[in-house]
Design an enzyme around this catalytic site. Structure first.
Site, short mmCIF file in Angstrom:
data_model
loop_
_atom_site.label_atom_id
_atom_site.label_comp_id
_atom_site.label_asym_id
_atom_site.label_seq_id
_atom_site.Cartn_x
_atom_site.Cartn_y
_atom_site.Cartn_z
N ASP A 1 16.09 -22.88 -11.20
CA ASP A 1 14.92 -22.20 -10.62
C ASP A 1 15.37 -20.87 -10.04
OD1 ASP A 1 12.72 -21.31 -9.15
OD2 ASP A 1 12.06 -23.35 -8.74
N HIS B 1 3.82 -24.38 -11.15
CA HIS B 1 5.13 -23.76 -10.97
C HIS B 1 5.80 -23.68 -12.34
CE1 HIS B 1 8.46 -22.14 -8.85
NE2 HIS B 1 9.28 -23.16 -9.05
N CYS C 1 0.86 -1.20 0.00
CA CYS C 1 0.00 0.00 0.00
C CYS C 1 0.89 1.24 0.00
CB CYS C 1 -0.91 -0.01 1.23
SG CYS C 1 -1.90 1.51 1.37
N CYS D 1 0.37 3.41 3.29
CA CYS D 1 0.85 2.85 4.56
C CYS D 1 2.28 2.35 4.45
CB CYS D 1 -0.06 1.72 5.01
SG CYS D 1 -1.80 2.20 5.15
N CYS E 1 -6.33 1.79 5.30
CA CYS E 1 -6.66 3.10 4.72
C CYS E 1 -7.74 3.02 3.64
CB CYS E 1 -5.41 3.77 4.15
SG CYS E 1 -4.74 2.96 2.68
N CYS F 1 -6.41 -2.26 0.96
CA CYS F 1 -5.75 -2.04 2.25
C CYS F 1 -6.82 -1.81 3.30
CB CYS F 1 -4.80 -0.85 2.18
SG CYS F 1 -3.98 -0.50 3.75
N CYS G 1 6.50 -16.87 -9.30
CA CYS G 1 7.35 -17.75 -10.10
C CYS G 1 7.17 -17.55 -11.60
CB CYS G 1 7.11 -19.21 -9.72
SG CYS G 1 5.41 -19.78 -9.88
#
Length: 609
Positions: free
Chosen positions: A296, A279, A192, A195, A229, A226, A252
């Protein structure tokens, strides 16, 4: 869209349908396998194949027409300018109809096969973007290539006898490490901006993609809010690697997408890998090893293909690798339990059907390939088939997933559930540290190590920077560099297959030279029942070293040519026992200015009078 001609063909008797469909499938397959072969694009009307196996069956001639064939005097011909898109679609529908008619494939499997085919085709088509030369140049400009090359050379030199044929592997390891540490960031959910954190950000479903999102292939946009807020937030899942060069964040999918392009920009042969249990990663061809290697970038993992099944506890079903040259089912590279994998596959697709689809896609990819390149690819494919069919053996244990927050990993069930067992890690031995000409002149060897950058500074040798903790280690067993993305911490610790680990640094002087004094400073951290023991030693004496303060070790080293400092790590309980004893723990965002390891040794020529 369903073909009217195929529908009509299916109204024939089973025998007639089989004869007609097999003939049409053979005609289309021959064209796709050899698209420039003129003889496959022409069918004489008076030929036996046409008069007995096509003409008698309702819908068969219409299938030819829908493929793109046109009547041309005494024959049907398919123009060389035809892009074969219609032919591929009719072939796909004919194959589906034939499978349904003869094998009575369940509706669920038919739906699954359709989805699999669409994903593989999309995957294959997407891989062509990595060959965009302009995009490769843009990507390469962002890579600190000279720095990574220097690190690779240093690491290769210190690890074993110099061998330029192995440099490709060392460079790949450096690119992997740089990509994770410095270039790309993991993102569970957006921060956010009001924040300045994500602790109160919650997912609220999906949002509609904007025109800008669609330009960068973000058809999926996650919506967040959020709770503190009230600000609404969006997370477009960009699928275009050029956009990812700008955002440099994601999960990923984004990581593997961008990393595969980086590999191609650095002239690695690479392919993008898609796993049906959600994945993605990359495979890179290592010339010296003559094989494809699992990479990876999320995990900074190289050549550990069993990590998903053994570490993450995934129940793999289908893993497909693709680049602009070929598509290949590489599932068996990632499992030690092919029987269970095959049983899962039987609920998803027919093996013969998948092999045929892949063969057809590959045939179209190599149709214009130079003969020498084609010959090499076919040789590699034969070698790879043998590798995929060979029995896999588990060496040691594999940890759970490290990328993403702990909560996110637990929700996906990708944390290791196994504790550490007896150490099966190999003992790695390299060369002792020897003073340079400059250091011999000064009579000093002084090293400092910083774990947050994973670098030594050799201040006694013109502040030389030496990358990677392993570069100056004499002996190690079961030790790894661990980076906690959640807590922003970096340290050395045991690997998952070790209940006791050792690491040693050694300095050795030439004949006629001996140590006169020495100081060391080490840092270690333990949790719960974790233990770390430090020991300074020479060929004459040993001394226990306390962490956290400078220790005078002159009484140990004085008069000797060899000095060693050794750490032994042990203890800890539960799944993360290996993590309870740590060396050189540092915060990666606000690191300490002081080093976590200092070795300061003075020496002089030995006097015999």
């Amino acid at each position: 869209m369903s073909s009217d001609a195929v529908k009509i063909l299916k109204t024939n008797s089973d025998v007639d349908f089989n004869m007609g469909s097999k003939t049409l499938i053979r005609i289309a397959s021959n064209i796709l396998k050899s698209p420039t072969e003129v003889k496959f694009r022409s069918i004489r009307i008076d030929s036996k194949a046409f008069t007995e196996k096509i003409l008698p069956f309702d819908g068969a001639v219409q299938c030819l027409m829908e493929m793109g064939f046109q009547e041309d005097n005494d024959r049907f011909t398919l123009a060389m300018t035809n892009n074969l898109a219609d032919l591929r679609e009719i072939l796909r529908q004919l194959q589906e109809a034939f499978e349904t008619q003869n094998k009575k494939v369940s509706p669920e499997v038919m739906i699954s096969q359709k989805n699999i085919y669409q994903r593989i085709v999309s995957h294959f088509q997407h891989s062509f973007i990595y060959e965009n030369k302009s995009l490769q140049r843009k990507e390469k400009a962002l890579v600190p290539f000279d720095k990574l090359t220097a690190r690779a050379h240093t690491k290769m030199t210190h690890k074993q006898k110099p061998d330029t044929a192995n440099f490709q592997h060392f460079l790949l390891l450096e690119v992997l490490s740089w990509f994770k540490r410095d270039f790309f960031k993991w993102m569970d959910k957006p921060i956010c901006p009001n924040c300045n954190n994500d602790s109160n950000v919650e997912n609220t479903g999906m949002a509609s993609p904007s025109d800008e999102d669609m330009i960068w292939q973000a058809s999926r946009v996650e919506a967040y809010v959020c709770r503190k807020c009230g600000k609404s937030l969006r997370f477009p899942r960009y699928n275009h690697p050029e956009k990812l060069l700008e955002t440099r964040k994601g999960r990923c999918g984004e990581w593997a997408n961008c990393f595969t392009l980086i590999c191609r920009s650095l002239d690695f042969e690479a392919r993008h890998v898609m796993d049906w249990t959600d994945h993605v990663w990359t495979e890179v061809f290592i010339n010296k090893w003559d094989r494809w290697v699992h990479c990876d970038p999320c995990e900074n993992a190289c050549d550990t293909p069993l990590v998903y099944e053994k570490g993450w506890k995934k129940k793999l079903s289908l893993v497909v690798a693709a680049n602009a040259n070929q598509v290949i089912d590489v599932t068996m590279r990632y499992t030690v339990d092919p029987k269970s994998v095959t049983q899962r596959q039987m609920t998803m697709f027919d093996r013969k059907w998948l092999d045929e689809q892949i063969d057809l896609l590959n045939a179209s990819a190599v149709s214009s390939m130079p003969p020498q390149r084609l010959k090499e690819l076919r040789r590699r494919l034969e070698v790879e088939k043998q590798e995929l069919s060979s029995e896999k053996r588990v060496s040691g244990e594999y940890g759970g997933r490290t990328s993403g927050s702990i909560a996110w990993r637990l929700a996906r069930g990708e944390t290791s559930k196994d504790g550490a067992g007896p150490s099966s890690a190999p003992v790695l031995k390299s060369s002792a540290i020897e003073p340079t000409e400059a250091e011999l002149t000064k009579g000093i060897v002084k090293l400092r190590y910083f774990s947050h950058t994973n670098e030594y500074t050799r201040s006694s040798n013109n502040d030389e920077t030496i990358y990677d903790w392993q570069s100056l280690v004499f002996i190690s067993q079961g030790i790894q560099l661990k980076e906690e993305l959640d807590w922003k911490m970096s340290y050395l610790c045991r690997t998952g297959d070790s209940d006791r680990s050792v690491v040693m640094w050694r300095v050795q002087l030439p004949l006629g030279v001996h140590f006169t004094e020495g100081r060391v400073k080490v840092e270690s951290t333990t949790f719960e029942s974790g233990k770390v023991a430090w020991l300074a030693s020479s060929d004459k004496k040993t001394q226990v070293v306390e962490p956290g303060k400078a220790e005078n070790v002159t009484s140990v080293c004085c008069g000797s040519r060899v000095f060693s400092i050794t750490a032994s790590l042990s203890g800890g309980e539960g799944d993360c026992a290996w993590q309870k004893s740590q060396l050189f723990r540092e915060n990666t965002e606000t690191p300490l200015t002081r080093p976590s390891f200092v070795l300061d040794l003075r020496f002089a020529k030995k006097s015999y009078f």
